[in-house]
Structures are given as C-alpha cells and as structure tokens.
Design a protein around this motif. Sequence first.
Motif, PDB file in Angstrom:
ATOM      1  N   TRP A 190      24.593  26.533 -29.494  1.00  0.00           N
ATOM      2  CA  TRP A 190      23.676  25.587 -29.263  1.00  0.00           C
ATOM      3  C   TRP A 190      24.444  24.050 -29.879  1.00  0.00           C
ATOM      4  N   THR A 191      25.348  24.002 -28.991  1.00  0.00           N
ATOM      5  CA  THR A 191      26.000  22.955 -28.886  1.00  0.00           C
ATOM      6  C   THR A 191      25.258  21.425 -29.697  1.00  0.00           C
ATOM      7  N   VAL A 192      26.594  21.186 -30.302  1.00  0.00           N
ATOM      8  CA  VAL A 192      25.763  19.491 -30.954  1.00  0.00           C
ATOM      9  C   VAL A 192      26.164  18.441 -30.679  1.00  0.00           C
ATOM     10  N   GLU A 193      27.666  19.349 -30.709  1.00  0.00           N
ATOM     11  CA  GLU A 193      29.115  18.137 -30.987  1.00  0.00           C
ATOM     12  C   GLU A 193      30.183  18.399 -29.801  1.00  0.00           C
ATOM     13  N   LYS A 194      30.425  17.620 -28.655  1.00  0.00           N
ATOM     14  CA  LYS A 194      31.928  17.846 -28.372  1.00  0.00           C
ATOM     15  C   LYS A 194      32.203  16.797 -27.925  1.00  0.00           C
ATOM     16  N   LYS A 195      33.791  16.345 -28.637  1.00  0.00           N
ATOM     17  CA  LYS A 195      34.032  15.111 -27.991  1.00  0.00           C
ATOM     18  C   LYS A 195      35.425  15.450 -27.530  1.00  0.00           C
ATOM     19  N   PRO A 196      36.175  14.810 -26.863  1.00  0.00           N
ATOM     20  CA  PRO A 196      37.262  14.413 -25.812  1.00  0.00           C
ATOM     21  C   PRO A 196      38.039  15.364 -26.550  1.00  0.00           C
ATOM     22  N   VAL A 230      34.403  22.579 -33.926  1.00  0.00           N
ATOM     23  CA  VAL A 230      34.487  21.715 -34.593  1.00  0.00           C
ATOM     24  C   VAL A 230      34.338  20.200 -33.104  1.00  0.00           C
ATOM     25  N   PRO A 231      33.934  19.387 -33.065  1.00  0.00           N
ATOM     26  CA  PRO A 231      33.932  18.239 -32.100  1.00  0.00           C
ATOM     27  C   PRO A 231      34.906  18.604 -30.962  1.00  0.00           C
ATOM     28  N   ASP A 232      35.978  18.176 -31.592  1.00  0.00           N
ATOM     29  CA  ASP A 232      37.293  17.812 -30.433  1.00  0.00           C
ATOM     30  C   ASP A 232      38.656  18.768 -30.074  1.00  0.00           C
ATOM     31  N   ARG A 234      37.929  23.139 -28.297  1.00  0.00           N
ATOM     32  CA  ARG A 234      38.078  23.701 -27.549  1.00  0.00           C
ATOM     33  C   ARG A 234      36.978  24.321 -27.353  1.00  0.00           C
ATOM     34  N   ILE A 235      35.382  24.337 -28.191  1.00  0.00           N
ATOM     35  CA  ILE A 235      34.150  24.759 -27.939  1.00  0.00           C
ATOM     36  C   ILE A 235      33.598  24.241 -28.769  1.00  0.00           C
ATOM     37  N   GLY A 236      33.828  23.036 -28.866  1.00  0.00           N
ATOM     38  CA  GLY A 236      33.226  21.817 -29.981  1.00  0.00           C
ATOM     39  C   GLY A 236      32.487  22.518 -31.112  1.00  0.00           C
ATOM     40  N   LYS A 237      31.364  21.692 -31.775  1.00  0.00           N
ATOM     41  CA  LYS A 237      30.999  22.393 -32.804  1.00  0.00           C
ATOM     42  C   LYS A 237      29.092  22.601 -32.231  1.00  0.00           C
ATOM     43  N   ASN A 238      29.117  24.419 -32.406  1.00  0.00           N
ATOM     44  CA  ASN A 238      27.950  24.973 -32.331  1.00  0.00           C
ATOM     45  C   ASN A 238      27.235  25.636 -33.741  1.00  0.00           C
ATOM     46  N   ALA A 239      25.889  25.241 -33.700  1.00  0.00           N
ATOM     47  CA  ALA A 239      25.348  26.300 -34.086  1.00  0.00           C
ATOM     48  C   ALA A 239      25.172  27.628 -33.356  1.00  0.00           C
ATOM     49  N   VAL A 240      24.474  28.690 -34.391  1.00  0.00           N
ATOM     50  CA  VAL A 240      24.401  30.497 -33.510  1.00  0.00           C
ATOM     51  C   VAL A 240      22.607  30.838 -33.761  1.00  0.00           C
TER      52      VAL A 240
END
Length: 576
Positions: A190-196, A230-232, A234-240
């Motif tokens: 579950w992607t919670v945050e992703k950044k450039p 981590v948000p910035d 490849r995969i961003g920040k995710n819960a499983v």
Amino acid sequence: MSGHGGGSRRGWDFASHDAQGYKKDFHTANVGDGIELSLSQYPTDAVGNDYKQRFDVVTGPFNGTWYAAADIYKAWAERQHWCRRLLVDRSDMPEWLKRAPMFITAGMKKREAGKPPVSLIDNIRKNVKSYSDRLNRPMCALLGAWHGRGYYISPHYFPPYGGKEKFMELTHGLRADGNHSLVFLCGLFWTVEKKPPVIYKPYNDWEQFKKEGQPHAIVGPDGKTLFLGVPDKRIGKNAVLCPATRYTPKLMRRICKQCQKLGITMTQIETVGGGVPICYAHNHRHKPGGGNYNTVAMYNMYKSILWHGQRRDKEYALSIEEPGEYFIQALTSYHSRDSAQRGWPRSAPGARGVPLFTYLYHEYALGYGGHGAPVSDAKRRRRFSEYMHAAAFVCGKTPAISEWANHIDAPDLHPDQMKFIKGIAAILDGPARKYLMLGRMLHPIKLDVPETKIGFWNGARKKTEHMAFPAVLHSAWQYPPLAKEPICGKKNRTLGHGYAFVNISEKDVEFTAVMPPPLPGKMYSVQEYGPWLGPRPVARQAAKPMTMKLRLKPGESRFVELVAHWRNPVMPGPED
C-alpha cells in the motif's frame, strides 16, 4: 543448499525438509578455505511458548556437481503437496501458455526526470503484432508502467494509465490478434507516499491508508506498522498488507477481477518467491511472529484468485515474481530469471546463476521468460542479449524480449538478434516444445567446445563484467516427464529424450554429442530439428548411445530427439 570445496566434486548438502512453509532463512559465508552453511528459524513470538521444530533439517556429503545435490533434495520434494500434479495433468493450465508464447515487455509510457510521461500506448498493438506475424506464434505483452496513479503505486491502480477506454481498446485489440496481455501488481504493498524524481508529481495516500489499510497492515517487532522504502526512491514508501486478515485476500481478488474486466489475460503479484515479511500483530487471526501462517494464507489467496479468475475466463493465468515451491499448484506460472547474470538476484561479486529450480520442478512449474532480453536495433548489437535468448531456450523458458520505452518493430531488429529468435521459435513449433515447456530436465551431456566471453552490465557495481561460457549452451530433457499414463495407447508407448543446443559464440563450432538411449535395450529413432521446416531423420539405433557430429553457425540453434518404443505396461520412473 550445497557447497563445494575449491574445484573438487566433493561437496556438502544442507536442506530443510519442511512441507508446511515455516518461515526461515538460509545463509552462506566463506570461512577460510571452506564455506559455512546455516539456517535461521522464526518461531511464533508468544510469551511462554516452547519451540518445537516441526520438520527435519538434513545434511551430509555428496560427490558430483550441483545436479547431484539437487537429486538428493528432489527425491524428497517430489513426495510433497506441491508436486501432486504434473503440468501435463493440470486442467487449470491455459493452453496458450503451453504453446511457448513470446513475452514482450512493452512500456506504456516514456518517463524523463522532472517531465510529464509521454504515452506509448498507440505503438503497442502494432508492435506486438509485428512479432506475432513474423514469428508465427502467440505473444503476451507485459504492459509496463500501467499503474493509473503513477509508476509502482498500489493498491489504487484504476483507472489504468491512459484511461479505461484507451486501455481496453489495447487489450481487446491484442486479444483479437490472438495475443494476450500481462500486468504486474505491486505485491501486497500500500503506497502511502512517493516523491520526485521517481514520479512526476508527489503522491500522498496517508489519509486513505489510515482509514482503510492500516488495521490490516503488517506490524513490525516494535509493535508499529511496518514500512518499506522511502518516498523519493524507486518504490516509494509502502506498508505491506497482512495476507492472514480477511481484508487482504478480498482486496486482491477484487483487483484481479477488475484487471480481467479491462481485458487483461494474466496478472502477476509481485511477491518475490511468494512471501511477505513477518507480522507481529495481535489481531490478525494469527499468532504474532514467525510460523507458517503467512505461507498458508498466501497459498489460499493465490488458489482463490486463480479459481475465480478461470471461472470468468479459462485462459486466465496467475504468476508471482521468482519461483516459490510451496505455491506451485496454486499458480499457472512464475517470473523466471534463468537467463540473468551479473544482475539481481545474481549480482553478488563472482556469482554465476544455475537453473536449480528449473532442474527440480520444470515438469511441475512453468516459468515464463521474465523481462526478456533487451532489444537491439540494426545499428547496435548486444551479445549479452543473444546469450539471454539462448539461456532461456536451453532452460525451457518461453522466448522473451524487453522493450520498455524503446519499441522496435520486428523487421527493424538487429539481424543477429532476429536470427536467434526466429531459430528458437521455429524449433519450438515442433516436438521440442513439449520437452522444453512440459518435460523433465536431465543431467546435461558433456560437450568438448571452446569458451566464449560475454559482457554483462552489473548495475550494483556500475560496470561491465565479462563471464566465460561454453560456446554452445545445451540441455537435456525427458518427455513424458514421469510417464504415469499411456501416451500412445497401452500397446505402444514411447519415451523420448531431447537435447537443445545453441551456439552463442561468434564463430562456427563443430562438436560431437554422445547421447544415451532413452530406454536401455530398446530401439529408438532419431530426429534433428533446426530453423528449417520439418524434421530431418538421422538414424535408427540399437541399444548403444547415439553419436552425432554437429556444426552450428553463430546464433544457430538445434534440437535432437531420441524416441524409444516399447510394450511394457509399466513405464520407468525418473532418471537417476
């Protein structure tokens, strides 16, 4: 797991005989002149629990190559639940997968850092059809970066990239051409945050996650929700999401159902080996910590998704990333990297991959060609790409190429790469297909051929590394794999051995192949297959081995079939 001392054929075998899927880790380490093999286990984390091991850990010496160590394990593994049905006996195995379709990774968009993605959707159907027409075989388009809210963002995939209408026009068009489509789901993330820079504009789903997903997410040993990445990056920040909750399997079934409604034939759940991290939650219908609840829950989820999916469409297929023995009977295929070298999961310094899982389970589990070999246009030749085609062929994997954002129609491919693909495709249109897709892998015969060096880009070390290989890659196969049922009627039954050869060097290679008879004391026929049309009869032999002199040009592939006939009502088991 096994280890050898130096160049010796003497080794030490180490294995867990666990048929129930308990959580464990294997470790290897160089120690002086030897190698250390160890096993870590993870019991449930409940106060006052005594640990009781529910499976054997076995170890002992052996003599031979890694094939000999694999034979020891296979003798146990074939008695377990994941080997209860051969591929040839499975009614839930889609016929199009058995036909050795070519997989083509086709990116749906081109991305540049800091810029909006550029759509490539309009190129895909035409591009895929150009390969299907030229190679005269079904294709499966792996639709890369299809995720609607941005690359590798889960579980909110819909509407897909390009919009529902445009996407369905593509998938239905592929199906109308006799081809298929595959999409990757981001595991149970579950992607919670992703950044450039890994995404064009920031993505934040904290509010929805806390409201809906967090109660069902995996909890770490500290009692808090476990997050990966981590948000910035490849995969961003995710819960499983924890598969042992009631919520997670329902969500994954719903997602796969929606994929089918969009016209997708095959879905892949990106859970490497089929598993997820340990969960320490106290309210997820399992004891906190290790055990086998995750494995059982994942198996039941895969089985349910496949069953429901095939009720809607008998051609539906379900895959995971990398093989996992426990899940063989709940899946139709797995993402194979048998042809990968110097890259994940074989990126360790000095590592060289061997087709261990293929040797153990080929007749039970169908691996498709993964991402495939990178394409080469007429201006640029990539020898490692040709190696990847050859390695996939001799390891019994479907042919595959990888384009991502570099769509090249079949007529524009580099002639050397097209020669590899066309030669392999022509051979797979004959009897070789049943051996290489459904047969049992045997110990290879010995060939006296020179070596050739291939350069591979090692992404982890940021440099090209060269590896030496035999100039002719080869493998040996048996069909029927275990011959449990009559193949040609009770009075006339056959057993075949097949041998695949590919020249990966830049020179002609002449060699002698000595192939033992399929059945001792029985007459057998010999057929040779190449890029030409139809078989070429070679000879009919008695009980002695077949000795053939072969000459292969650069990039040329060959398949030799030995078929024995006999009237014994009891067919033999696997080769020792």
